[in-house]
Design a protein around this motif. Structure first.
Motif, short mmCIF file in Angstrom:
data_model
loop_
_atom_site.label_atom_id
_atom_site.label_comp_id
_atom_site.label_asym_id
_atom_site.label_seq_id
_atom_site.Cartn_x
_atom_site.Cartn_y
_atom_site.Cartn_z
N PHE A 199 10.17 -0.72 4.82
CA PHE A 199 10.28 -1.87 5.28
C PHE A 199 9.51 -1.91 6.86
CE2 PHE A 199 11.40 -5.57 8.66
CZ PHE A 199 11.51 -6.06 8.04
N LYS A 200 9.40 -0.38 7.63
CA LYS A 200 8.52 -0.60 8.68
C LYS A 200 7.20 -0.10 8.36
CE LYS A 200 12.01 1.44 11.92
NZ LYS A 200 12.34 2.24 12.21
N GLU A 201 6.94 0.36 7.20
CA GLU A 201 5.52 0.80 6.71
C GLU A 201 4.91 -0.61 6.12
OE1 GLU A 201 3.62 3.16 7.17
OE2 GLU A 201 5.18 4.44 7.74
N MET A 202 5.83 -1.28 4.86
CA MET A 202 4.74 -3.13 4.68
C MET A 202 4.44 -4.10 5.98
SD MET A 202 6.78 -3.38 1.14
CE MET A 202 8.02 -3.66 1.72
N SER A 203 5.61 -3.55 6.94
CA SER A 203 5.44 -4.31 7.88
C SER A 203 4.19 -4.41 8.63
CB SER A 203 6.63 -4.58 8.36
OG SER A 203 6.31 -5.22 9.94
N GLY A 204 4.08 -3.12 8.92
CA GLY A 204 3.09 -2.59 9.70
C GLY A 204 1.59 -2.86 9.17
N PHE A 205 1.21 -2.11 8.10
CA PHE A 205 0.49 -2.82 7.16
C PHE A 205 0.09 -4.06 6.62
CE2 PHE A 205 -0.88 -2.83 2.61
CZ PHE A 205 -2.07 -2.28 2.21
N PHE A 206 1.13 -4.93 7.01
CA PHE A 206 0.46 -6.58 6.52
C PHE A 206 0.47 -7.60 7.54
CE2 PHE A 206 3.96 -6.80 3.16
CZ PHE A 206 3.43 -6.62 1.71
N ARG A 207 0.59 -6.68 8.76
CA ARG A 207 -0.25 -7.14 10.35
C ARG A 207 -1.45 -6.53 10.28
NH1 ARG A 207 4.90 -5.39 12.72
NH2 ARG A 207 3.75 -3.59 13.25
#
Length: 132
Positions: free
Chosen positions: A122-130
């Motif tokens: 979740f943290k990786e995806m959140s940073g990636f999407f941002r």
């Protein structure tokens, strides 16, 4: 295909973004499908343990990842099947060869069903999407 009918029914405005998250064999097959759609309005593709069990098709997975249009976040586990872990270096090599600068690979340590792993994803995806 199901994705084609869903995609055609979407009314995507210019300011909206479409992301796809796929796991396992589905991620591998969807990668093959995306390689045939050069003009798709897909902004990001997240793969978790992507693979194709058919060896003749699996050898093209790394090359397909390097030519598809959307940005890619590729997760693998250290505990994944050796077929998947052996492809990591091949995927990175193809990405460099085809100069796909919006590819990011992350290796996850530990068990796949651990709550801490889900938090890491979740943290990786959140940073990636941002960053997109």
């Amino acid at each position: 295909s199901v994705f084609n009918s869903v995609y055609s029914s979407l009314k995507i405005a210019d300011h909206e973004r479409l992301f796809v998250i796929a796991h396992g064999i589905t991620a591998g097959i969807f990668t093959e499908y995306l390689a045939t759609l050069p003009n798709i309005k897909l902004h990001a593709f997240v793969l978790i343990s992507a693979h194709i069990p058919n060896s003749s098709r699996a050898k093209h997975l790394a090359a397909n990842l390097s030519v598809i249009k959307p940005a890619i976040l590729d997760f693998t586990y250290t505990t994944s099947d050796p077929i998947i872990t052996r492809q990591i270096a091949q995927r990175k090599r193809w990405v460099r060869k085809n100069q796909k600068f919006d590819y990011r690979h992350r290796t996850l340590f530990g068990l796949m069903d651990s709550p801490s792993q889900h938090l890491n994803i979740f943290k990786e995806m959140s940073g990636f999407f941002r960053r997109l």
